[in-house]
Design an enzyme around this catalytic site. Sequence first.
Site: not given
Ligand code: G3P
Length: 218
Positions: A83
């Site tokens: 990633k």
């Molecule tokens: O993995 C990246 C993403 O899904 C992060 O989500 O909830 O931290 O905005 P969030």
Amino acid sequence: MRFFVDTADVTELEKLVVTGMVDGVTTNPSLIAKSGRNILEVTKEIADVVPGPVSAEVTATDYDTMIEEGQKLAKIADNIAVKVPLTVDGLRTCKTLSSQGTMVNVTLCFSAAQALLAAKAGATFISPFVGRLDDMGMDGMELIESIKDIYDAYPQYSTEILVASIRTPRHVERAAEMGADVGTLPPRVLWDMYQHPLTSKGLDDFLSDWGRTGQSIL
Ligand code: G3P
């Protein structure tokens, strides 16, 4: 639509894997920090539990070190997707690693223009963050629609749309309506997708009526 789980918690992940709904996993530096585990060790454990792609994120910001980190992460297992953030160096790294046969997930995407660049860089997955756009008062799902339109217009790009920063089952429904390839779900959202009050009530009623018959199937 494939479901990835957005977690670095192996215990939580194992509970979901037995449901048969898990097609892959995504992690990020925040999730690794939350797990309290060593990134190489926990990523290896996750890659052993889930046969599908497991995203492991580089933490360098310059091209040379990103390549070095990415190659080290890719060696953990065959199903690792490296990633990288959507930056100039990140997309250079994406192009190099993709040309070496490594799956690459380009993360932190907040615009269709960025998604177009990632496709040109040969990304395996583009990760637009819908929840974080919603947090800013925007409709994150509109971004998915726009990326889908662009990718559909250029079938030579094989980049898959991996809807990230999902917060609710409604995000998943809308992503599926749009034909997104993958959604990465926090464990709670995947469990919540099973729930409907009428399912619980209906089951209670069926079991109570069945109890009155005095019968047993076995
Ligand atoms: O993995 C990246 C993403 O899904 C992060 O989500 O909830 O931290 O905005 P969030």
